[in-house]
Design a protein around this motif. Structure first.
Motif, PDB file in Angstrom:
ATOM      1  N   ASP A 260      -1.132  -3.448  14.662  1.00 52.34           N
ATOM      2  CA  ASP A 260      -1.062  -3.874  13.266  1.00 52.34           C
ATOM      3  C   ASP A 260      -0.345  -5.215  13.233  1.00 52.34           C
ATOM      4  O   ASP A 260       0.880  -5.285  13.080  1.00 52.34           O
ATOM      5  CB  ASP A 260      -0.320  -2.819  12.435  1.00 52.34           C
ATOM      6  N   SER A 261      -1.094  -6.284  13.381  1.00 53.69           N
ATOM      7  CA  SER A 261      -0.513  -7.612  13.508  1.00 53.69           C
ATOM      8  C   SER A 261       0.303  -8.047  12.295  1.00 53.69           C
ATOM      9  O   SER A 261       1.416  -8.566  12.461  1.00 53.69           O
ATOM     10  CB  SER A 261      -1.626  -8.640  13.786  1.00 53.69           C
ATOM     11  N   PRO A 262      -0.181  -7.864  11.047  1.00 52.57           N
ATOM     12  CA  PRO A 262       0.614  -8.332   9.903  1.00 52.57           C
ATOM     13  C   PRO A 262       2.001  -7.709   9.834  1.00 52.57           C
ATOM     14  O   PRO A 262       2.938  -8.336   9.340  1.00 52.57           O
ATOM     15  CB  PRO A 262      -0.232  -7.924   8.696  1.00 52.57           C
ATOM     16  N   ASN A 263       2.146  -6.472  10.309  1.00 48.97           N
ATOM     17  CA  ASN A 263       3.434  -5.782  10.252  1.00 48.97           C
ATOM     18  C   ASN A 263       4.194  -5.824  11.562  1.00 48.97           C
ATOM     19  O   ASN A 263       5.229  -5.164  11.706  1.00 48.97           O
ATOM     20  CB  ASN A 263       3.219  -4.336   9.799  1.00 48.97           C
ATOM     21  N   LYS A 264       3.647  -6.600  12.540  1.00 44.65           N
ATOM     22  CA  LYS A 264       4.304  -6.754  13.835  1.00 44.65           C
ATOM     23  C   LYS A 264       4.647  -5.388  14.434  1.00 44.65           C
ATOM     24  O   LYS A 264       5.776  -5.136  14.867  1.00 44.65           O
ATOM     25  CB  LYS A 264       5.556  -7.616  13.702  1.00 44.65           C
ATOM     26  N   ALA A 265       3.636  -4.529  14.462  1.00 41.62           N
ATOM     27  CA  ALA A 265       3.885  -3.151  14.886  1.00 41.62           C
ATOM     28  C   ALA A 265       2.645  -2.565  15.542  1.00 41.62           C
ATOM     29  O   ALA A 265       1.543  -3.113  15.462  1.00 41.62           O
ATOM     30  CB  ALA A 265       4.283  -2.301  13.678  1.00 41.62           C
ATOM     31  N   ILE A 266       2.854  -1.441  16.223  1.00 41.37           N
ATOM     32  CA  ILE A 266       1.747  -0.558  16.586  1.00 41.37           C
ATOM     33  C   ILE A 266       1.933   0.727  15.789  1.00 41.37           C
ATOM     34  O   ILE A 266       3.064   1.145  15.519  1.00 41.37           O
ATOM     35  CB  ILE A 266       1.679  -0.268  18.096  1.00 41.37           C
ATOM     36  N   GLY A 267       0.829   1.332  15.399  1.00 40.65           N
ATOM     37  CA  GLY A 267       0.886   2.564  14.634  1.00 40.65           C
ATOM     38  C   GLY A 267       0.292   3.718  15.402  1.00 40.65           C
ATOM     39  O   GLY A 267      -0.537   3.531  16.310  1.00 40.65           O
TER      40      GLY A 267
ATOM     41  N   GLY B 282       3.734   7.478  12.471  1.00 43.64           N
ATOM     42  CA  GLY B 282       4.814   6.517  12.578  1.00 43.64           C
ATOM     43  C   GLY B 282       4.400   5.244  13.286  1.00 43.64           C
ATOM     44  O   GLY B 282       3.224   5.028  13.602  1.00 43.64           O
ATOM     45  N   SER B 283       5.384   4.381  13.569  1.00 43.17           N
ATOM     46  CA  SER B 283       5.089   3.084  14.154  1.00 43.17           C
ATOM     47  C   SER B 283       6.273   2.590  14.974  1.00 43.17           C
ATOM     48  O   SER B 283       7.378   3.126  14.892  1.00 43.17           O
ATOM     49  CB  SER B 283       4.756   2.071  13.055  1.00 43.17           C
ATOM     50  N   VAL B 284       6.021   1.556  15.757  1.00 47.91           N
ATOM     51  CA  VAL B 284       7.053   0.855  16.523  1.00 47.91           C
ATOM     52  C   VAL B 284       6.898  -0.631  16.231  1.00 47.91           C
ATOM     53  O   VAL B 284       5.786  -1.175  16.321  1.00 47.91           O
ATOM     54  CB  VAL B 284       6.923   1.119  18.033  1.00 47.91           C
TER      55      VAL B 284
ATOM     56  N   ASN C 167       0.653   4.793   6.978  1.00 44.06           N
ATOM     57  CA  ASN C 167       1.588   4.796   8.102  1.00 44.06           C
ATOM     58  C   ASN C 167       2.730   3.800   7.900  1.00 44.06           C
ATOM     59  O   ASN C 167       3.533   3.597   8.805  1.00 44.06           O
ATOM     60  CB  ASN C 167       0.858   4.451   9.404  1.00 44.06           C
ATOM     61  N   LEU C 168       2.785   3.178   6.737  1.00 44.05           N
ATOM     62  CA  LEU C 168       3.865   2.232   6.476  1.00 44.05           C
ATOM     63  C   LEU C 168       5.189   2.970   6.302  1.00 44.05           C
ATOM     64  O   LEU C 168       5.220   4.089   5.773  1.00 44.05           O
ATOM     65  CB  LEU C 168       3.567   1.430   5.208  1.00 44.05           C
TER      66      LEU C 168
END
Length: 730
Positions: A68-75, A89-91, A39-40
């Protein structure tokens, strides 16, 4: 308070798994896994670390949303077809998402934006699920952890942890500023920042009462919030409509018996721990009056199980060590994490059909316990394999689905990625566990890191196995009854030297010696002062001979040595054959040795075996076993998941195993592919594991395969044990 062992319950359940499926109780089986790295965004590197921590589902059950804490996102994961999850995808945020929940078509995300431990800050963001855009944010005035919504989706509760700095005073508390609870109203599914209310929690806990450390929050059907203060070892019940504290109580402590207490390379479930603070992490309501907490521990405690309280603080049930012992029984006990054992951390609760179920996630054991809430003593139904370090879970009863978010991503060490695992509840048999242990002399047989298999002569379905140096203080030969389902470890023979557990061994294979004992292959490692050797033990496990490799082999030796041993012939004509895992210094690239040794004459010899080529990683041998007119070997790469390309069984005709003298030219044998094991490994719904290490053919000609779980160290802990059919037909 009631405590009891679940051994009989699980044993009965496992026995029942051999029954026909007609009228059977439904079970959960894993049907798919999703690598978070899939999902990256395209701009991210392949080695970008990911994580799936807290997970929830859209109200139609077709989309999973995880933090997804390391990527500062939700997937987002599209599970319209749950067996084929797709990247959604992600935000991204200007901070680390700590938790996420769903209200209608919106996701509410708690985000940590702190500048430092002493300057905590955070927001709650509202995200449109369809557009994948941030609608609005509210300042929380502190660093958030867990978020939850009431049943009507009109009130949000957020635990403001303001977590401690573990580098300050060895993590001792108090450490200011104190945490609290935030309540927010929702109108028509939209958060109202103006309604934000802080609930003060100071002065309640017996431990560091001026520094509450809120961790996890959950609603019951009466708009009451259960909140754990983990380091404070405390639980608070709050009226969410008024923001007032209704009751509060200490989580208390537990005395544990029958636990492993030492990180010593041995599994011994005979220890005791007294007065261990529970220090609960997750909390879920089982009904409007009872709540269950997972006693992970964080500061000083961690009682390795879970507890059911009523909302006045009275203990209704205490699991003690029972959950952990059942985990050990399936080979998932993490010996290197003995302070807090399996670390129950996450929880989920839901009604599936007529059953009220709750799910306990053991972070260090990488499993999920499925329990039926009976109103009294809960019934353990299953233990499910998960990814590495399950953190959160979501139940989707309307689709009979359950999913876990597994936070560990070991890409930097070449290990498994973070995964989301998906399970379906249906009639049938539980696919996992595939191997379990029993007791010997009243003591639970602990196992893991199974590294080799051998058949018992004239006894179909009965096998031997060994563990490797993960358990260096407890080298063991296990007896396995493969006629049972799940397969059962029925005996454990400890390998000893001069009456003590044999040290400096890395046993990677075994074969019966014909006299009631065994020959063992020990892989050397100069860094650990292990020598490459073959070792003979008698029927009591006592070492009788240790045969070091000859000078001709030592001249080119490397760490990746003997990875299996088998024998041809009997008596004075017995010849042992060992597979060297990888090329040594005197080997041409792409070729390894199959080494022979004749005990009666002490003669050594070898042939060369051609390895498959690979574009990444390395390729080597993991096992050798003789059956009929062939020697079978496992050839594999060292890759995991989608990167894995080679996990196969090959065979070499015994007529071609004509060893030549060491130090000279060695003949090259021809090999024939027998079976590609990757379809077998993927059939269990998880990612392809690295170490397919054991293979044997029993007295009836049935082939068996086992994987090495590395002792649950940087591993999902799964031990896969399965048949591949009759070898005579291949």
């Amino acid at each position: 308070m009631k405590t009891f062992s679940l051994t009989a319950t699980l044993a009965a359940l496992l026995a029942a798994s051999t029954a026909t499926t007609a009228g059977a109780e439904p079970v959960f089986n894993r049907i798919a896994s999703f690598a978070v790295a899939d999902n990256l965004p395209a701009t991210a590197g392949k080695s970008t670390v990911t994580s799936a921590e807290i997970i929830t589902a859209s109200e139609d059950g077709n989309t999973l949303v995880y933090s997804d804490s390391p990527n500062k996102a939700i997937g987002f994961i599209d599970i319209t077809d749950a067996k084929v999850p797709r990247a959604g995808g992600s935000v991204s945020f200007q901070g680390e998402p700590t938790s996420v929940t769903i209200a209608g078509g919106k996701a509410l995300v708690a985000v940590n934006t702190r500048e430092s431990f002493v300057k905590p800050s955070g927001i709650v963001a509202q995200v449109d699920l369809a557009a994948k855009t941030i609608d609005t944010t509210c300042d929380l005035g502190g660093q958030p952890d867990s978020i939850a919504l009431n049943k009507d989706k009109t009130i949000a509760a957020i635990a403001i942890e303001n977590e401690r700095d573990e580098e300050v005073n060895d993590g001792d508390i108090p450490q200011m500023p104190a945490g609290d609870l935030v309540l927010l109203s929702l109108k028509d599914g939209v958060i109202d920042c103006g309604s934000l209310k802080h609930v003060v929690l100071t002065g309640l806990a017996d431990v560091a009462g001026d520094d509450p450390e809120p961790e996890f929050v959950a609603f019951n059907g009466q708009d009451e919030v259960a909140l754990t203060l983990q380091e404070n070892n405390y639980i608070v019940i709050i009226d969410a409509k008024t923001g007032t504290v209704k009751t509060h109580f200490s989580a208390g402590s537990v005395d544990l018996e029958g636990v492993d207490t030492k990180k010593d390379g041995a599994l011994k479930f005979t220890g005791e721990m007294k007065d261990v603070a529970r220090e609960p992490d997750a909390v879920k309501w089982l009904d409007d009056n009872r709540l269950v907490v997972a006693n992970e521990g964080d500061w000083k405690g961690g009682s390795r199980g879970f507890t059911i309280f009523d909302k006045t603080g009275k203990v209704q049930y205490e699991s003690g060590a029972s959950f952990e012992r059942e985990i050990a029984r399936i080979g998932h006990y993490p010996d290197k994490r003995n302070k807090k054992g399996v670390e129950p951390e996450g929880l989920e609760a839901a009604r599936f059909g007529d059953d009220n179920l709750f799910f306990v996630m053991a972070e260090r054991a990488s499993v999920v316990g499925v329990y039926k809430d009976t109103g009294a003593e809960p019934q353990l139904l299953q233990i499910l394999p998960s990814g590495i370090s399950p953190e959160g879970a979501v139940a989707i009863p309307g689709r009979n689905l359950f999913a876990t978010a597994n936070e560990a991503d070991l890409v930097e060490d070449g290990g498994a990625r973070s995964h989301v695992m998906i399970y379906e509840r249906a009639e049938g048999e539980a696919a996992y566990p595939q191997i379990v242990s029993t007791e010997k002399d009243g003591e639970l047989i602990g196992f893991g890191a199974l590294s080799g298999l051998a058949a018992v002569k004239d006894k179909p379905g009965i096998l031997y196995a060994v563990n490797d140096s993960v358990y260096a203080s407890q080298p063991t030969i296990f007896t396995i009854d493969a006629t049972a389902k799940p397969v059962r470890i029925t005996d454990a023979l400890r390998v000893t030297r001069n009456g003590a557990p044999a040290q400096k061994l890395d046993i990677e294979g075994l074969t019966p010696d014909g006299d009631g004992g065994f020959w063992l292959a020990s892989e050397g490692d100069a860094d650990k002062l292990y020598s490459h050797a073959i070792v003979q033990v008698n029927g009591k496990g006592e070492i009788q001979k240790e045969v070091a490799i000859p000078a001709e082999l030592r001249a080119g030796e490397k760490r990746f040595g003997f990875e299996g041993i088998t024998s041809i012939g009997e008596g004075d004509e017995q010849v042992l054959w060992m597979a060297v895992q990888r090329e040594w210094g005197d080997d041409e690239k792409g070729f390894v040795k199959l080494v022979s040794y004749k005990p009666s004459s002490k003669e050594w010899g070898a042939v060369r075996y051609p390895l498959e080529k690979t574009e990444s990683g390395w390729v080597g041998l993991s096992e050798i076993t003789v059956y009929g007119d062939y020697a079978y070997v496992i050839e594999r790469d060292n890759l995991i998941g989608k990167a894995a390309k080679l996990k196969k069984i090959y065979r070499v005709a015994l007529a071609d195993l004509k060893s030549a003298k060491l130090g000279g030219d060695l003949p090259v044998v021809k090999k024939e592919e027998v079976r590609d094991l990757i379809p077998d490994l993927t059939s269990f719904g998880g990612f392809v594991v690295d170490k397919v290490e054991g293979f044997a053919v029993d007295a009836a000609g049935t082939g068996y395969v086992v994987t090495d779980n590395d002792g649950v160290d940087d591993s999902s802990g799964e031990t896969l044990f399965f048949q591949i059919g009759t070898m005579n037909a291949m």
